[in-house]
Motif scaffolding. Structure first.
Motif, PDB file in Angstrom:
ATOM      1  N   UNK A 107       7.893   5.498  -6.473  1.00 26.17           N
ATOM      2  CA  UNK A 107       8.131   4.064  -6.333  1.00 26.17           C
ATOM      3  C   UNK A 107       7.124   3.295  -7.179  1.00 26.17           C
ATOM      4  N   UNK A 108       7.513   2.106  -7.615  1.00 30.32           N
ATOM      5  CA  UNK A 108       6.664   1.295  -8.481  1.00 30.32           C
ATOM      6  C   UNK A 108       6.446  -0.073  -7.840  1.00 30.32           C
ATOM      7  N   UNK A 109       5.194  -0.419  -7.622  1.00 32.99           N
ATOM      8  CA  UNK A 109       4.871  -1.716  -7.033  1.00 32.99           C
ATOM      9  C   UNK A 109       5.464  -2.848  -7.857  1.00 32.99           C
ATOM     10  N   UNK A 110       5.543  -2.649  -9.159  1.00 35.84           N
ATOM     11  CA  UNK A 110       6.045  -3.702 -10.049  1.00 35.84           C
ATOM     12  C   UNK A 110       7.505  -4.047  -9.771  1.00 35.84           C
ATOM     13  N   UNK A 111       8.215  -3.161  -9.064  1.00 38.24           N
ATOM     14  CA  UNK A 111       9.621  -3.432  -8.757  1.00 38.24           C
ATOM     15  C   UNK A 111       9.779  -4.427  -7.606  1.00 38.24           C
ATOM     16  N   UNK A 112       8.704  -4.681  -6.861  1.00 42.30           N
ATOM     17  CA  UNK A 112       8.776  -5.638  -5.756  1.00 42.30           C
ATOM     18  C   UNK A 112       8.909  -7.052  -6.302  1.00 42.30           C
ATOM     19  N   UNK A 121       0.830  -1.215   0.000  1.00 45.71           N
ATOM     20  CA  UNK A 121       0.000   0.000   0.000  1.00 45.71           C
ATOM     21  C   UNK A 121       0.858   1.257   0.000  1.00 45.71           C
ATOM     22  N   UNK A 122       1.966   1.219   0.740  1.00 42.45           N
ATOM     23  CA  UNK A 122       2.850   2.384   0.799  1.00 42.45           C
ATOM     24  C   UNK A 122       3.481   2.645  -0.575  1.00 42.45           C
ATOM     25  N   UNK A 123       3.849   1.585  -1.284  1.00 42.21           N
ATOM     26  CA  UNK A 123       4.375   1.744  -2.645  1.00 42.21           C
ATOM     27  C   UNK A 123       3.317   2.348  -3.558  1.00 42.21           C
ATOM     28  N   UNK A 124       2.075   1.914  -3.408  1.00 42.59           N
ATOM     29  CA  UNK A 124       1.002   2.420  -4.265  1.00 42.59           C
ATOM     30  C   UNK A 124       0.777   3.916  -4.069  1.00 42.59           C
ATOM     31  N   UNK A 125       1.056   4.404  -2.867  1.00 38.89           N
ATOM     32  CA  UNK A 125       0.825   5.823  -2.573  1.00 38.89           C
ATOM     33  C   UNK A 125       1.971   6.722  -3.027  1.00 38.89           C
ATOM     34  N   UNK A 185      -4.127 -10.719   2.255  1.00 43.31           N
ATOM     35  CA  UNK A 185      -2.915 -10.082   1.725  1.00 43.31           C
ATOM     36  C   UNK A 185      -2.891  -8.562   1.905  1.00 43.31           C
ATOM     37  N   UNK A 186      -3.971  -8.003   2.389  1.00 41.54           N
ATOM     38  CA  UNK A 186      -4.026  -6.551   2.563  1.00 41.54           C
ATOM     39  C   UNK A 186      -4.509  -5.820   1.332  1.00 41.54           C
ATOM     40  N   UNK A 187      -4.327  -6.439   0.171  1.00 44.03           N
ATOM     41  CA  UNK A 187      -4.754  -5.873  -1.108  1.00 44.03           C
ATOM     42  C   UNK A 187      -5.234  -7.023  -1.989  1.00 44.03           C
ATOM     43  N   UNK A 188      -5.991  -6.691  -3.032  1.00 41.07           N
ATOM     44  CA  UNK A 188      -6.266  -7.634  -4.110  1.00 41.07           C
ATOM     45  C   UNK A 188      -5.003  -7.662  -4.969  1.00 41.07           C
ATOM     46  N   UNK A 231      -3.346  -4.916  -7.566  1.00 39.08           N
ATOM     47  CA  UNK A 231      -2.027  -4.339  -7.273  1.00 39.08           C
ATOM     48  C   UNK A 231      -0.997  -4.655  -8.356  1.00 39.08           C
ATOM     49  N   UNK A 232      -1.313  -5.574  -9.240  1.00 36.96           N
ATOM     50  CA  UNK A 232      -0.396  -5.922 -10.324  1.00 36.96           C
ATOM     51  C   UNK A 232       0.674  -6.932  -9.950  1.00 36.96           C
ATOM     52  N   UNK A 233       0.551  -7.541  -8.764  1.00 31.95           N
ATOM     53  CA  UNK A 233       1.581  -8.477  -8.305  1.00 31.95           C
ATOM     54  C   UNK A 233       1.202  -9.942  -8.483  1.00 31.95           C
ATOM     55  N   UNK A 234      -0.065 -10.202  -8.766  1.00 32.86           N
ATOM     56  CA  UNK A 234      -0.520 -11.592  -8.860  1.00 32.86           C
ATOM     57  C   UNK A 234       0.215 -12.392  -9.939  1.00 32.86           C
ATOM     58  N   UNK A 235       0.476 -11.840 -11.121  1.00 36.07           N
ATOM     59  CA  UNK A 235       1.204 -12.627 -12.127  1.00 36.07           C
ATOM     60  C   UNK A 235       2.569 -13.121 -11.631  1.00 36.07           C
ATOM     61  N   UNK A 236       3.256 -12.292 -10.848  1.00 36.14           N
ATOM     62  CA  UNK A 236       4.542 -12.723 -10.279  1.00 36.14           C
ATOM     63  C   UNK A 236       4.333 -13.863  -9.291  1.00 36.14           C
ATOM     64  N   UNK A 237       3.315 -13.725  -8.443  1.00 35.59           N
ATOM     65  CA  UNK A 237       3.041 -14.769  -7.455  1.00 35.59           C
ATOM     66  C   UNK A 237       2.726 -16.080  -8.164  1.00 35.59           C
ATOM     67  N   UNK A 238       1.890 -15.996  -9.189  1.00 43.36           N
ATOM     68  CA  UNK A 238       1.536 -17.198  -9.953  1.00 43.36           C
ATOM     69  C   UNK A 238       2.776 -17.846 -10.564  1.00 43.36           C
ATOM     70  N   UNK A 239       3.620 -17.017 -11.174  1.00 43.22           N
ATOM     71  CA  UNK A 239       4.819 -17.545 -11.834  1.00 43.22           C
ATOM     72  C   UNK A 239       5.764 -18.207 -10.837  1.00 43.22           C
TER      73      UNK A 239
END
Length: 536
Positions: free
Chosen positions: A431-436, A423-427, A500-503, A507-515
């Motif tokens: 910073x870019x959430x995609x970098x996580x 959430x802090x990255x999103x604000x 997870x605190x977010x969907x 948040x754009x992180x699900x594809x990484x989690x899936x992979x």
């Protein structure tokens, strides 16, 4: 050599390397009895290793001239079978990260009482202490459960209903005993005092206040206490409920430490297991690092406890320190090590810090992904705190913490320990959430953990978690080395904001989690291989 008041006169203590009390015991005991300033509820290891040692240091330096009173309201045998036979004297063994130990005899506890309304002598003394104008602080380490008045099913905890009906007379419940003592202070001049929870839970002062206030209002409504008691409890110039943040690990007394003390010649070190299954010994062992940050709200004043390393500040800063610890500098690292420790066959957290891949993982998580958005309380340096965690605390060979224990209730921890960072990255525009990459890898690791099969293909037992049966169903058909539709399998779970605190799709992180999850299920050894890929 005996851990008693008389036993401390032996010259052998110093020759064996023990730090001893440097104050006039008889004078301090007299002052404490006549003018107590601090009583603590909860006679367990954290109190003996932390608060009692803080007071001893202040006594040694002449900052204060009164000691501590401790009261135990749950397991009276701790007082009767451990404190009193040793004149409230104990040994503190500080376990250092370099493998050495520091030995201290702590004798700052001047009175130890059972908070038992059926024990007339102790109970009368407890009420007498609460009538003393000198009393400034009542503190607690009774665990978060100690503040609950009701069970999860809505039923009252034992004794609470009777205590509500009877008012401040011979209470049975823990909080009933505390509020009865506070009522005694109210009827003897509405004397001011700070009620200070020092339990390791968020906004602990509010939890204590809620329980005390419910009692006070219930008694007023039923007309079983002196009128005005609820107003007294709710008047911050009379009674305060400061927030605190405490951080110190005090494991159960260890047999290896007991042997060190016995080899030094200390007698009567045998531990006691009470009828309530509490394990207590005449010594405590604890890590060297410790923090206690306290909201500076003391209606009756306080001694200069900051001279012993405690931090006093405002409520907002206490909250920031807790968020710093829980969301960035300690708890997320522990959870990461818990998940991958189970998957990679570790049974001690300290041993994981000998694994170069896992060390790199927690370093990226803490320093690279966490610190850019850490909540900075200013009174503590987040980087210095995380340095201490990574370099001293987690690798400490004396700390017998296991990934299996820390993995308990993981579903309840992910949203705070990682979701707040997302959430802090999103604000942040810079910073870019995609970098996580490590945080989504940890989420994927948790999915892999839920399969209950380690990286060698061996089954293991999942740690207790209230959502275990719910979340395990998402991966129950996934098998190692077999292809599956990863998206359809995990999408419903990864969309759950309460976990997870977010969907994670929003948040754009699900594809990484899936992979990452798909890669870790490819074969035995795939967890290690994917870990090495993620950390570069």
């Amino acid at each position: 050599m005996k851990l008693t008041k008389e036993g401390l006169k032996s010259a052998e203590w110093k020759s064996k390397g023990y730090s001893l009390p440097k104050f006039d015991f008889d004078n301090v005991q007299k002052n404490t009895f006549e003018n107590p300033f601090w009583i603590h509820f909860g006679a367990g290891n954290i109190f003996r290793a932390f608060q009692a040692n803080v007071v001893q240091n202040l006594l040694n330096e002449g900052v204060i001239d009164s000691g501590l009173v401790v009261a135990e309201g749950y397991d009276y045998e701790i007082i009767e079978k451990m404190y009193r036979p040793h004149d409230n004297v104990g040994a503190l063994v500080t376990l250092k990260g370099n493998g050495s130990v520091e030995k201290t005899v702590v004798a700052s506890i001047m009175e130890a009482l059972t908070a038992d309304s059926e024990n007339q002598k102790d109970w009368e003394r407890l009420l007498e202490i609460f009538r003393k104008p000198s009393l400034q602080m009542v503190s607690f380490t009774i665990t978060e459960k100690g503040y609950l008045l009701k069970k999860a099913n809505g039923e009252f905890m034992p004794g609470v209903e009777d205590d509500f009906a009877n008012g401040p007379v011979l209470p049975k419940s823990y909080i009933g005993k505390v509020v009865t003592c506070l009522h005694e202070r109210f009827v003897n001049g509405e004397l001011p005092v700070a009620m200070v929870s020092m339990d390791n839970c968020s906004h602990n002062g509010d939890k204590l206040y809620a329980a005390v206030n419910e009692f006070a209002k219930e008694w007023e409504n039923r007309g079983v206490c002196k009128h005005g008691f609820a107003d007294y409890v709710n008047n911050p110039s009379k009674v305060s409920f400061p927030w605190t943040m405490i951080d110190k690990i005090t494991p159960r007394p260890d047999a290896k430490i007991e042997k060190i003390l016995k080899d030094d010649g200390i007698e009567q070190l045998e531990p006691v297991i009470t009828s309530k299954n509490t394990y207590v010994a005449p010594f405590v062992n604890a890590e060297e690092c410790q923090y206690l940050v306290i909201e500076d709200n003391f209606p009756n004043g306080r001694p200069e406890l900051e001279k012993a390393g405690l931090y006093f500040t405002d409520r907002e800063t206490v909250d920031k320190v807790e968020k710093m610890k829980v969301c960035t500098c300690l708890n997320p690292l522990h959870t990461a090590l818990a998940i991958f420790g189970n998957l990679l066959g570790f049974t001690l957290i300290a041993d994981e810090m000998k694994d170069e891949d896992l060390v790199k993982l927690v370093n990226i998580l803490g320093y690279k992904e966490g610190l850019p958005v850490v909540v900075d309380p200013k009174i503590l340096s987040p980087k210095a705190f995380i340095d201490e965690v990574v370099q001293k605390r987690i690798p400490n060979p004396f700390m017998p913490d296991t990934p299996q224990r820390i993995a308990c209730d993981t579903s309840q921890k992910l949203s705070i320990r990682f979701g707040e960072t997302i959430k802090a990255y999103q604000k942040r525009s810079d910073l870019n959430v995609a970098d996580l990459k490590v945080i989504p890898f940890i989420f994927a690791g948790w999915l892999r953990y839920l399969m209950a099969i380690d990286d060698d293909g061996n089954k293991f037992e999942l740690s207790p978690d209230p959502l275990l049966s719910d979340v395990c169903k998402y991966v129950e058909k996934v098998e190692l080395s077999k292809e599956f539709d990863v998206h359809n399998t995990v999408e419903p779970l990864l969309r759950r904001k309460e976990i997870f605190g977010v969907d994670l799709y929003e948040a754009g992180l699900a594809p990484k989690v899936e992979s990452y999850f798909e890669k870790m299920t490819a074969s035995c050894g795939a967890v290690r291989k994917t870990l090495q890929e993620v950390i570069g």
